[in-house]
Design a protein around this motif. Structure first.
Motif, PDB file in Angstrom:
ATOM      1  N   GLY A  98       0.818  -1.209   0.000  1.00 22.29           N
ATOM      2  CA  GLY A  98       0.000   0.000   0.000  1.00 22.29           C
ATOM      3  C   GLY A  98       0.844   1.247   0.000  1.00 22.29           C
ATOM      4  N   LYS A  99       0.165   2.347   0.158  1.00 27.08           N
ATOM      5  CA  LYS A  99       0.842   3.630   0.143  1.00 27.08           C
ATOM      6  C   LYS A  99       1.545   3.875   1.482  1.00 27.08           C
ATOM      7  N   TYR A 100       0.892   3.469   2.552  1.00 28.45           N
ATOM      8  CA  TYR A 100       1.412   3.782   3.878  1.00 28.45           C
ATOM      9  C   TYR A 100       2.014   2.568   4.576  1.00 28.45           C
ATOM     10  N   LYS A 101       1.758   1.375   4.026  1.00 29.76           N
ATOM     11  CA  LYS A 101       2.231   0.181   4.712  1.00 29.76           C
ATOM     12  C   LYS A 101       2.441  -0.944   3.716  1.00 29.76           C
ATOM     13  N   VAL A 102       3.249  -1.876   4.137  1.00 34.63           N
ATOM     14  CA  VAL A 102       3.344  -3.141   3.412  1.00 34.63           C
ATOM     15  C   VAL A 102       2.975  -4.230   4.407  1.00 34.63           C
ATOM     16  N   LEU A 103       2.079  -5.112   3.988  1.00 34.34           N
ATOM     17  CA  LEU A 103       1.635  -6.166   4.899  1.00 34.34           C
ATOM     18  C   LEU A 103       1.853  -7.512   4.223  1.00 34.34           C
ATOM     19  N   ALA A 104       2.572  -8.376   4.904  1.00 36.60           N
ATOM     20  CA  ALA A 104       2.791  -9.736   4.400  1.00 36.60           C
ATOM     21  C   ALA A 104       2.053 -10.708   5.300  1.00 36.60           C
ATOM     22  N   VAL A 105       1.273 -11.582   4.711  1.00 37.35           N
ATOM     23  CA  VAL A 105       0.543 -12.593   5.472  1.00 37.35           C
ATOM     24  C   VAL A 105       0.952 -13.962   4.945  1.00 37.35           C
ATOM     25  N   LEU A 106       1.507 -14.754   5.821  1.00 41.44           N
ATOM     26  CA  LEU A 106       1.942 -16.100   5.462  1.00 41.44           C
ATOM     27  C   LEU A 106       0.885 -17.077   5.952  1.00 41.44           C
ATOM     28  N   ALA A 107       0.453 -17.961   5.067  1.00 44.11           N
ATOM     29  CA  ALA A 107      -0.596 -18.901   5.451  1.00 44.11           C
ATOM     30  C   ALA A 107      -0.228 -20.291   4.981  1.00 44.11           C
ATOM     31  N   ASP A 108      -0.793 -21.292   5.665  1.00 43.92           N
ATOM     32  CA  ASP A 108      -0.573 -22.661   5.226  1.00 43.92           C
ATOM     33  C   ASP A 108      -1.635 -23.041   4.188  1.00 43.92           C
ATOM     34  N   LEU A 109      -1.627 -24.302   3.801  1.00 44.97           N
ATOM     35  CA  LEU A 109      -2.515 -24.706   2.708  1.00 44.97           C
ATOM     36  C   LEU A 109      -3.985 -24.715   3.117  1.00 44.97           C
ATOM     37  N   ASP A 110      -4.267 -24.662   4.418  1.00 42.59           N
ATOM     38  CA  ASP A 110      -5.648 -24.490   4.854  1.00 42.59           C
ATOM     39  C   ASP A 110      -6.064 -23.027   4.829  1.00 42.59           C
ATOM     40  N   GLY A 111      -5.111 -22.172   4.565  1.00 41.78           N
ATOM     41  CA  GLY A 111      -5.414 -20.748   4.613  1.00 41.78           C
ATOM     42  C   GLY A 111      -5.306 -20.172   6.011  1.00 41.78           C
ATOM     43  N   ASP A 112      -4.871 -20.976   6.939  1.00 40.02           N
ATOM     44  CA  ASP A 112      -4.692 -20.447   8.290  1.00 40.02           C
ATOM     45  C   ASP A 112      -3.431 -19.600   8.344  1.00 40.02           C
ATOM     46  N   VAL A 113      -3.563 -18.455   8.936  1.00 48.70           N
ATOM     47  CA  VAL A 113      -2.445 -17.520   8.980  1.00 48.70           C
ATOM     48  C   VAL A 113      -1.384 -18.049   9.936  1.00 48.70           C
ATOM     49  N   VAL A 114      -0.172 -18.133   9.418  1.00 48.98           N
ATOM     50  CA  VAL A 114       0.940 -18.656  10.198  1.00 48.98           C
ATOM     51  C   VAL A 114       1.745 -17.502  10.788  1.00 48.98           C
ATOM     52  N   ALA A 115       1.909 -16.477  10.018  1.00 49.05           N
ATOM     53  CA  ALA A 115       2.670 -15.325  10.496  1.00 49.05           C
ATOM     54  C   ALA A 115       2.287 -14.114   9.673  1.00 49.05           C
ATOM     55  N   THR A 116       2.559 -12.969  10.245  1.00 49.75           N
ATOM     56  CA  THR A 116       2.195 -11.699   9.639  1.00 49.75           C
ATOM     57  C   THR A 116       3.335 -10.735   9.897  1.00 49.75           C
ATOM     58  N   HIS A 117       3.598  -9.876   8.939  1.00 49.44           N
ATOM     59  CA  HIS A 117       4.545  -8.806   9.231  1.00 49.44           C
ATOM     60  C   HIS A 117       4.120  -7.543   8.502  1.00 49.44           C
ATOM     61  N   ARG A 118       4.095  -6.491   9.249  1.00 45.08           N
ATOM     62  CA  ARG A 118       3.646  -5.222   8.708  1.00 45.08           C
ATOM     63  C   ARG A 118       4.755  -4.196   8.857  1.00 45.08           C
ATOM     64  N   ILE A 119       4.989  -3.471   7.776  1.00 43.75           N
ATOM     65  CA  ILE A 119       6.008  -2.420   7.817  1.00 43.75           C
ATOM     66  C   ILE A 119       5.352  -1.124   7.372  1.00 43.75           C
ATOM     67  N   GLU A 120       5.434  -0.127   8.198  1.00 45.08           N
ATOM     68  CA  GLU A 120       4.927   1.186   7.809  1.00 45.08           C
ATOM     69  C   GLU A 120       5.934   1.805   6.841  1.00 45.08           C
ATOM     70  N   VAL A 121       5.428   2.406   5.790  1.00 41.04           N
ATOM     71  CA  VAL A 121       6.354   3.037   4.845  1.00 41.04           C
ATOM     72  C   VAL A 121       5.921   4.478   4.579  1.00 41.04           C
ATOM     73  N   ASP A 122       6.902   5.257   4.204  1.00 41.94           N
ATOM     74  CA  ASP A 122       6.664   6.648   3.828  1.00 41.94           C
ATOM     75  C   ASP A 122       5.864   6.669   2.527  1.00 41.94           C
ATOM     76  N   PRO A 123       4.748   7.377   2.475  1.00 46.77           N
ATOM     77  CA  PRO A 123       3.956   7.405   1.229  1.00 46.77           C
ATOM     78  C   PRO A 123       4.745   7.920   0.036  1.00 46.77           C
ATOM     79  N   ALA A 124       5.792   8.653   0.285  1.00 46.94           N
ATOM     80  CA  ALA A 124       6.569   9.205  -0.828  1.00 46.94           C
ATOM     81  C   ALA A 124       7.721   8.293  -1.227  1.00 46.94           C
ATOM     82  N   LEU A 125       7.805   7.118  -0.611  1.00 44.90           N
ATOM     83  CA  LEU A 125       8.919   6.209  -0.878  1.00 44.90           C
ATOM     84  C   LEU A 125       9.002   5.864  -2.366  1.00 44.90           C
ATOM     85  N   PRO A 126      10.207   5.885  -2.920  1.00 49.47           N
ATOM     86  CA  PRO A 126      10.312   5.521  -4.342  1.00 49.47           C
ATOM     87  C   PRO A 126      10.195   4.011  -4.518  1.00 49.47           C
ATOM     88  N   ARG A 127      10.139   3.630  -5.803  1.00 52.92           N
ATOM     89  CA  ARG A 127       9.984   2.213  -6.156  1.00 52.92           C
ATOM     90  C   ARG A 127      10.860   1.279  -5.357  1.00 52.92           C
TER      91      ARG A 127
END
Lengths: 386, 386
Positions: A107-136
């Motif tokens: 996203g513009k303000y954050k990056v969110l990674a959600v790791l899930a197993d084959l049942d779709g159950d969430v195994v881990a999550t990591h969220r990083i706030e980012v500057d909206p003006a961050l370049p590529r």
DNA sequence: ATGATTCCACAAGTCACTTACATAAGTGAC
DNA sequence: GTCACTTATGTAAGTGACTTGTGGAATCAT
């Protein structure tokens, strides 16, 4: 199929790229796997799987052996609670940890990674706030960092990852290239699927974030069991995700649902009713404050929100008429204002549509995009397992 | 599977309903049939079919024997033109006459039946003009009469009919019931699929006419090879048919694309710009006259048409943005005015859409609906043969 | 006619799956 | 503890759809 000879003889081969591969299953094994997964009970006896699939017991047995060798199912210790006459049956159960998928919300303000197993159950999550003006580069680096952190937190090795899906703002073509992103201008033109493909040794899919939110709401949110859904992102950014007959709609350019370009619809101007300067980096907080003020009884804040709602109803009615959904899900992106939107939109559709759809507010909030990404990745995996 | 015993023993069975059944093919036969049909040459040798399918020659041979027994393929006399060494190869070709399908266009002013063989080649056609005020029963009778006449003209027995599709004005639900038809008010509420089902001993599908027109244009018209198509019916009645990813879109209620209900779109008022009294029974002729007048240089006629076009462009842009098609096909229903519509609509979309689709005028004109019905019926048959 | 060439027909083998039967591993009665 | 009973497993033989392989049939060239 590829040359076993070359790999054994010549030493100058490029290093085997540790490709994470979804196993290819023979038809009977795929059938048995589906039956084991579909079973209500956590453990499935061989005979049960046989009747469920219509296959014979010996066939099911060899299939289970293969699946067990691949790690997709595990044999279960017999339940000591269940004491019946006769030789105890062997029980198998699906091992959702045999593989994993990763859903990314860039996203513009954050990056969110959600790791899930084959049942779709969430195994881990990591969220990083980012500057909206961050370049590529920075945003891509943050994405990789979030993915890596989620993998580490979940204790999942990179070669256990079977598919990755990334959701992001903008118009995404079928190759995973971002054709246009107004919210992230420097994102435009990036071949995101290829960029991320260099990081992951498995298929990488890219999809527009609103579409993934629609998928997520059907999977885990308010649109379960509903095949025709329109997800309406209403906030500082307007967007639409459409499922028709349960399948995600993309359109020729990947811009299906983007009616905001029409001035008559009024969507481009709508965020301006909420805050004075929608492009400012602080607009997100300003909206949160505005909602809080309106909830606290601030008349001018309520009036702003009222003007915003008035500005989006025509567009909402247009997409509702155009796509004829059973349900419209409104989501905001900023925290928990969806309930303020639901009733006015429902009222507008009831007046404007001959056969008005139900309107519900998002059940998944900010996590919808990443969860939708997980679902799409799982769909990709399951299509290969079938 | 059903009781052979009962049919031979008891005499009080209900008379076998002479059900026209698409034969059920084993997998290999279906594969071979597909190869024979897909072949470029009219006749296919056994060896060619074997390499095309990847099956072995003996397998292909038994499959061809079965297909020949069902009449789906026929052995061909060896081509005397082709003189080569060795024993001449046996050639087979698909027999499109093994079964037939019927496409029906049940309109306000006419009923059109198109009988086609399994190649989709039209075998016979029958058109009956009907009074626009005709009640249900009469229109259904005319439909049956047209169907029967087409069958007779084509020399096709009723049990050779494998599928029937009917297209008609209005919102059709997934069971084939007409939920609402403004052009044919007495049609509303009719379970058309069931009504026609009593006439035909084969599956009867019902679909909205604009959708069938979209299908037809992709099959035989200007939208060939295009997967994302919007068909825009612009005339005395406004309507939309949408294909996304090559599949027909219906929506939850069968009203997908019906944005005309929005007053802001202006579609309901548009026909009023063409003629003073759009509901009059003579409006059809009035429009034909208007177009002729405009072509002859009549300024006021051109002005009327201009106002009509101005009234429909916003809606055209809306559906183009909403569905993101590669191509918009404009069709009118009345004879050959589509070219008057194409350029203005293209211009409007070029100005209003960031990624404007191409706009083309209908290639099939008044036959589009019935041909689309034929295509849908063929799709139904082919899904069963696969 | 005879041989070369091309395709066909039949036989035998293979694979995935089935049914059928004997064996293993428990429970419960004595 | 032993025996009968119950239930599931393991293995063998059988089936059907498909394969490869070989000999035979139909045509052309000589």
């Amino acid at each position: 199929m590829t040359a076993g000879r070359a790999t054994t003889s010549a030493g100058e081969e490029e290093p085997a790229p540790a490709t994470a591969r979804v196993p290819v299953l023979p038809a009977s094994a795929a059938q048995v796997l589906a039956a084991v997964r579909a079973a209500a009970a956590p453990a499935v006896k061989v005979a049960e799987a046989a009747t469920a699939t219509g296959l014979s017991r010996p066939t099911v047995e060899v299939a289970l052996d293969r699946l067990a060798a691949l790690g997709l199912v595990g044999e279960l210790a017999p339940d000591p609670g269940e004491r019946r006459m006769g030789r105890p049956a062997r029980s198998y159960r699906f091992r959702p940890g045999a593989g994993h998928v990763l859903g990314l919300d860039i996203g513009k303000y954050k990056v969110l990674a959600v790791l899930a197993d084959l049942d779709g159950d969430v195994v881990a999550t990591h969220r990083i706030e980012v500057d909206p003006a961050l370049p590529r580069k920075g945003r891509l680096a943050a994405t990789r960092a979030a993915a890596k952190a989620a993998l580490v937190a979940g204790g999942v090795a990179a070669d256990q990852l079977w598919a990755v899906t990334a959701g992001t703002t903008g118009i995404v073509d079928r190759d995973g290239r971002i054709k246009l992103s107004s919210a992230l201008p420097e994102w435009t033109g990036l071949h995101l699927a290829r960029s991320l493909g260099r990081t992951f040794a498995c298929p990488v899919l890219v999809e527009n974030d609103c579409r993934l939110a629609a998928v997520a709401e059907r999977w885990l949110g308010v649109a379960q069991e509903v095949d025709d859904v329109v997800y309406l992102l209403a906030g500082m950014r307007m967007g639409v995700g459409v499922l028709n007959g349960g399948v995600l709609q993309r359109g020729h350019n990947g811009s299906l649902g983007e009616i905001g370009a029409l001035p008559e619809i009024g969507w481009n101007a709508a965020p301006g009713h909420l805050v004075d300067n929608p492009d400012a980096e602080s607009s997100e907080q300003a909206v949160t404050a505005l909602i809080a003020a309106a909830r606290a009884g601030d008349g001018s804040a309520s009036a702003r929100i009222g003007r915003f709602l008035a500005a989006i109803t025509l567009g909402a009615a247009t997409v509702a008429l155009a796509f004829d959904p059973e349900l419209v899900v409104v989501g905001g992106g900023f925290s928990r204002a969806d309930d303020l939107v639901q009733a006015p939109v429902q009222h507008a559709l009831d007046t404007l549509c001959p056969m008005p759809p139900r309107v519900a507010s998002s059940a998944l909030g900010e996590d919808a995009v990443a969860l939708g990404a997980v679902r799409v990745a799982l769909d990709h995996v399951e299509a290969q397992l079938a």
